[in-house]
Design a protein around this motif. Sequence first.
Motif, mmCIF file in Angstrom:
data_model
loop_
_atom_site.group_PDB
_atom_site.id
_atom_site.type_symbol
_atom_site.label_atom_id
_atom_site.label_comp_id
_atom_site.label_asym_id
_atom_site.label_seq_id
_atom_site.Cartn_x
_atom_site.Cartn_y
_atom_site.Cartn_z
ATOM 1 N N ASN A 1 5.807 -12.082 -16.905
ATOM 2 C CA ASN A 1 4.809 -11.030 -17.072
ATOM 3 C C ASN A 1 3.802 -11.370 -18.149
ATOM 4 O O ASN A 1 4.024 -12.241 -19.004
ATOM 5 C CB ASN A 1 5.464 -9.667 -17.335
ATOM 6 C CG ASN A 1 6.151 -9.582 -18.685
ATOM 7 O OD1 ASN A 1 5.545 -9.763 -19.738
ATOM 8 N ND2 ASN A 1 7.436 -9.275 -18.661
ATOM 9 N N ILE B 1 -6.618 -8.023 -11.798
ATOM 10 C CA ILE B 1 -6.095 -6.681 -12.072
ATOM 11 C C ILE B 1 -7.090 -5.632 -11.596
ATOM 12 O O ILE B 1 -6.721 -4.630 -10.970
ATOM 13 C CB ILE B 1 -5.804 -6.513 -13.574
ATOM 14 C CG1 ILE B 1 -4.758 -7.528 -14.049
ATOM 15 C CG2 ILE B 1 -5.334 -5.092 -13.874
ATOM 16 C CD1 ILE B 1 -4.616 -7.600 -15.553
ATOM 17 N N SER C 1 -7.070 -5.250 -7.837
ATOM 18 C CA SER C 1 -5.880 -4.555 -7.326
ATOM 19 C C SER C 1 -5.979 -3.054 -7.562
ATOM 20 O O SER C 1 -5.615 -2.255 -6.695
ATOM 21 C CB SER C 1 -4.622 -5.109 -7.998
ATOM 22 O OG SER C 1 -4.547 -4.726 -9.355
ATOM 23 N N HIS D 1 -1.916 4.401 -10.351
ATOM 24 C CA HIS D 1 -0.813 3.568 -10.827
ATOM 25 C C HIS D 1 0.098 4.347 -11.772
ATOM 26 O O HIS D 1 1.317 4.337 -11.644
ATOM 27 C CB HIS D 1 -1.353 2.333 -11.546
ATOM 28 C CG HIS D 1 -0.311 1.298 -11.820
ATOM 29 N ND1 HIS D 1 0.708 1.488 -12.723
ATOM 30 C CD2 HIS D 1 -0.115 0.068 -11.299
ATOM 31 C CE1 HIS D 1 1.478 0.413 -12.749
ATOM 32 N NE2 HIS D 1 1.004 -0.462 -11.893
ATOM 33 N N LEU E 1 0.255 1.599 -16.077
ATOM 34 C CA LEU E 1 -0.394 0.307 -16.258
ATOM 35 C C LEU E 1 -0.196 -0.197 -17.681
ATOM 36 O O LEU E 1 -0.551 0.482 -18.653
ATOM 37 C CB LEU E 1 -1.892 0.442 -15.951
ATOM 38 C CG LEU E 1 -2.657 -0.870 -15.791
ATOM 39 C CD1 LEU E 1 -2.132 -1.639 -14.590
ATOM 40 C CD2 LEU E 1 -4.140 -0.601 -15.632
ATOM 41 N N ASN F 1 3.793 -4.865 -16.878
ATOM 42 C CA ASN F 1 3.839 -4.607 -15.438
ATOM 43 C C ASN F 1 2.874 -5.488 -14.663
ATOM 44 O O ASN F 1 2.640 -5.252 -13.484
ATOM 45 C CB ASN F 1 3.517 -3.135 -15.150
ATOM 46 C CG ASN F 1 4.722 -2.242 -15.355
ATOM 47 O OD1 ASN F 1 5.849 -2.720 -15.333
ATOM 48 N ND2 ASN F 1 4.489 -0.974 -15.582
ATOM 49 N N ILE F 2 2.303 -6.473 -15.320
ATOM 50 C CA ILE F 2 1.405 -7.419 -14.661
ATOM 51 C C ILE F 2 2.108 -8.775 -14.632
ATOM 52 O O ILE F 2 2.389 -9.365 -15.676
ATOM 53 C CB ILE F 2 0.063 -7.513 -15.398
ATOM 54 C CG1 ILE F 2 -0.633 -6.150 -15.363
ATOM 55 C CG2 ILE F 2 -0.822 -8.582 -14.792
ATOM 56 C CD1 ILE F 2 -1.771 -6.026 -16.315
ATOM 57 N N VAL G 1 -0.106 -7.016 -9.867
ATOM 58 C CA VAL G 1 0.237 -5.759 -10.522
ATOM 59 C C VAL G 1 1.437 -5.126 -9.828
ATOM 60 O O VAL G 1 1.476 -5.018 -8.601
ATOM 61 C CB VAL G 1 -0.966 -4.794 -10.496
ATOM 62 C CG1 VAL G 1 -0.583 -3.436 -11.066
ATOM 63 C CG2 VAL G 1 -2.131 -5.391 -11.279
ATOM 64 N N TYR H 1 3.360 0.107 -9.166
ATOM 65 C CA TYR H 1 2.279 1.018 -8.827
ATOM 66 C C TYR H 1 2.785 2.176 -7.963
ATOM 67 O O TYR H 1 3.637 2.017 -7.111
ATOM 68 C CB TYR H 1 1.157 0.292 -8.087
ATOM 69 C CG TYR H 1 1.625 -0.578 -6.955
ATOM 70 C CD1 TYR H 1 1.795 -0.081 -5.671
ATOM 71 C CD2 TYR H 1 1.899 -1.933 -7.162
ATOM 72 C CE1 TYR H 1 2.223 -0.888 -4.633
ATOM 73 C CE2 TYR H 1 2.332 -2.752 -6.133
ATOM 74 C CZ TYR H 1 2.491 -2.220 -4.875
ATOM 75 O OH TYR H 1 2.928 -3.014 -3.847
#
Length: 972
Positions: A769, A795, A798, A809, A812, A816-817, A827, A830
Amino acid sequence: MRPLALLLLAHLALLAAAPAAEAKGGGAGLDDDVLGLIVFKADVTDPDGRLTTWSEYDARACNWAGVTCDARTGRVSALSLAGFGLSGKLGRGLLRLEALQSLSLARNNLSGDVPADLARLPALQTLDLSGNAFAGAIPNGLFSRCRALRDVSLAGNAFSGDIPRDVAACATLASLNLSSNRLAGALPSDIWSLNALRTLDLSGNAVTGDLPVGISKMFNLRALNLRGNRLTGGLPDDIGDCPLLRSVDLGSNSLSGNLPESLRRLSTCTYLDLSSNEFTGSVPTWVGEMASLEVLDLSGNKFSGEIPGSIGGLMSLKELRLSGNGFTGGLPESIGGCKSLMHVDVSWNSLTGALPGWVFASAVQWVSVSENTLSGEVSVPANASSELRGVDLSNNVFSGVIPSEISKLQNLQMLNMSWNSFSGSIPPSILAMKSLEALDLTANRINGSIPAVIGGDSLKELRLGKNSLTGKIPPQIGNCSSLASLDLSRNNLTGTIPETIANLANLQTADLSRNQLTGGLPKNLSNLPHLLHFNISHNQLSGDLPPGSFFDTIPLSSVADNPGLCGAKLNSSCPGVLPKPIVLNPDSSTDPLSQTVPVPAGGPRHKKTILSISALVAIGAAVLIAVGVITITVLNLRVRTPGSHSAAVLELSDGYLSQSPTTDVNAGKLVMFGGGNPEFSASTHALLNKDCELGRGGFGTVYKTNLRDGQPVAIKKLTVSSLVKSQVEFEREVKMLGKLHHRNLVALKGYYWTPSLQLLIYEFVSGGNLHKLLHESSTTNCLSWKERFDIILGIARSLAHLHRHDIIHYNLKSSNILLDGSGEAKVGDYGLAKLLPMLDRYVLSSKVQSALGYMAPEFACRTVKITEKCDVYGFGVIILEILTGRTPVEYMEDDVIVLCDVVRGALDEGKVDECVDERLCGKFPPEEAIPIMKLGLVCTSQVPSNRPDMYEVVNILELIRCPQDSPETELG
């Protein structure tokens, strides 16, 4: 066996041979319609019971839900099951409906393949399979075998591969919609031969290559939508030779070159959107000959030269969007002649000259000229329009006084004149406007006092910071009942903070810092229910902070540099009268606090126990802590007992997570989207073993495992089971999330359900991540400028995709990426808040938004609607986090540092070099870094309406990116 069940079995062979029977001219009876529909029903799952009226005992199907029959023949002519919540496969039963003219199965969860023979139904004219989960390639022969097909929609599925080349064989097609799939490859050149086609929509795919020539063959074409693909090259020279073309949307591609002159011949075109491409050159004057235009959007390109004055001849024009280009010269006066014009956006260009009078005198409702170099004084003519709703003049070089005549604009809701050189005082009549909701005069040269007439009921945002205002804050500000955001920082205001400010029940953020305010804080401030940010630093305030949870947790940076302030939060005692000790009689059996206990003369002398109030509070707190520890311990022991649900689940056998039939009432339901082997290579216990754990988040713990075919997947075990909706609602929401497909989203592959355990099955992303890469990796594992820019853009794309499908989402943050093997951002997490029965913001604040700094201010306010702008706020924080390498909030020994404040200060002082991450691999281009930082700050605006949409963010980012001459280009 039921009587008709035997009949169904007997007819299965006939169903498979249906096309052959048709070829021989074999007739079909009415029972064929019933039979075909019953077979169709047997292939699908009907969780909502919408097909309960379908009975095999009926002689006809005409009274069944979703079924329409021809009045003359009694045969089924239309089947409309849109939104019925059906899942399963689309079997061959429908092939028996030889009189079927219209088939709509839209907005269900059907999957698998689409029978190519559907198009061979002799009477079928309309086929709508949109909004399902069909995947794979569009079947060969679907179009080549069509007989009467006119309208086909396969939109909103997961079809991949090329657009079928046999589509051109269906000469009867009038409408073709393949949008929002995963189609790739080039556009078939012979698609233009569909001369009966009126509407073509291929938007939201990954179609590549140039647009082929020959579009002029489609002389019946009315609407063309190719938005959101990867098309390159220029527009076909003959695009203007489609005489009936009324709507053209080619936005968000990589098209380039000049506008072909043939466009001028589109005399009936009302909608032309070429935004977010790479078109160059000037906009030709002949654009004024496109007399029917209602919307002209050329934003986000590389156009240069002057805006043609001929646009003023477009009498039907309602929207003019030219932002984000390189236009120079002045804003034409002639535009005021567009009698229907309602929205004008020419921001982010290089326009010069004065502001034309039509801005205030025409019928336009919204005007934005921000981020240009327009200059001179602003004047409002005597014939000012009452239609104007919003004006954005920010970030120019306007000067002179603010005209009081603005108050003539009786319906004005938003006025932004920030970051200019306006001087003089604020006209009282403007602050008295009844309709005004937002006034931003930040960063000008305004002096004088704040008018006492302030108090409009509609005013929600007042920003007067970075000026030279003097005098006191008027107590009338307490009359602004709707005020949510107040910025009076960096002025020369004196006097006390008025008590009436505590009347602002909707106040969320207030910045009074860097003034000369004195006195104490109003005690009732702590009663404001929605207050999130209150900055009074760098003043001369004194006294103790108001009591209440807000001021007990206020960041020290928000109260710093007020030597007279005191309180426990500031580690400074406030002067006052010490409480008298309480004398307790240890022999008393009654309440020691309710009576006085005398000591009898000559009697036994007991030792008195003296406890101060602070001691009593400490004792009480200790008792509460002890009770809490005991309670948590008991709960943990209960969770670990063999009788608990989770433990029982973890010890089930290897076959528990399979789709094999079972009679166990506790067995769960496993669904894998898109087919495939659903079984796992390990037991449930192994799946959820701590050794397989990848991480923990607000919604649950994530584990890694493999399917039987060796494919790795990530499994999220939800820890909000007590809050999750019912199974029906849970499955509906999860299936909807499963339909979302985007290269920058972690794909949801399936789910598992029991009342006590819910698992979500995702694709496994191997690169870790973003949070760990930015803050926990070694200095050798750094990110280049290009890699960081690509992550930000991924990002943004998305989130824009999620918002286009009405998904927020909610969660965020950088952890979480995820990054795949090539470094592309994906991403995750979500839309999971939609699994809860209702959006409880305090539950989400504690469970989901666990990482401080990403949560939008309005998230904690019950009366403020949660929208996509919450995601925009979190995205803005992530932009700054990626550029600086710093976390959103940093806790020092005696201070709290907020990243947004650090970046804003660096920009103000011209110290961008000191702000960019020291671990950046290579150098960075300031011409990209500075605009992106500004974009991050705009996205983190305290007021949601000031934040851009993610679609606009993507356009801005694509505009900011500077083309490099070569990989070896030296960047300063």
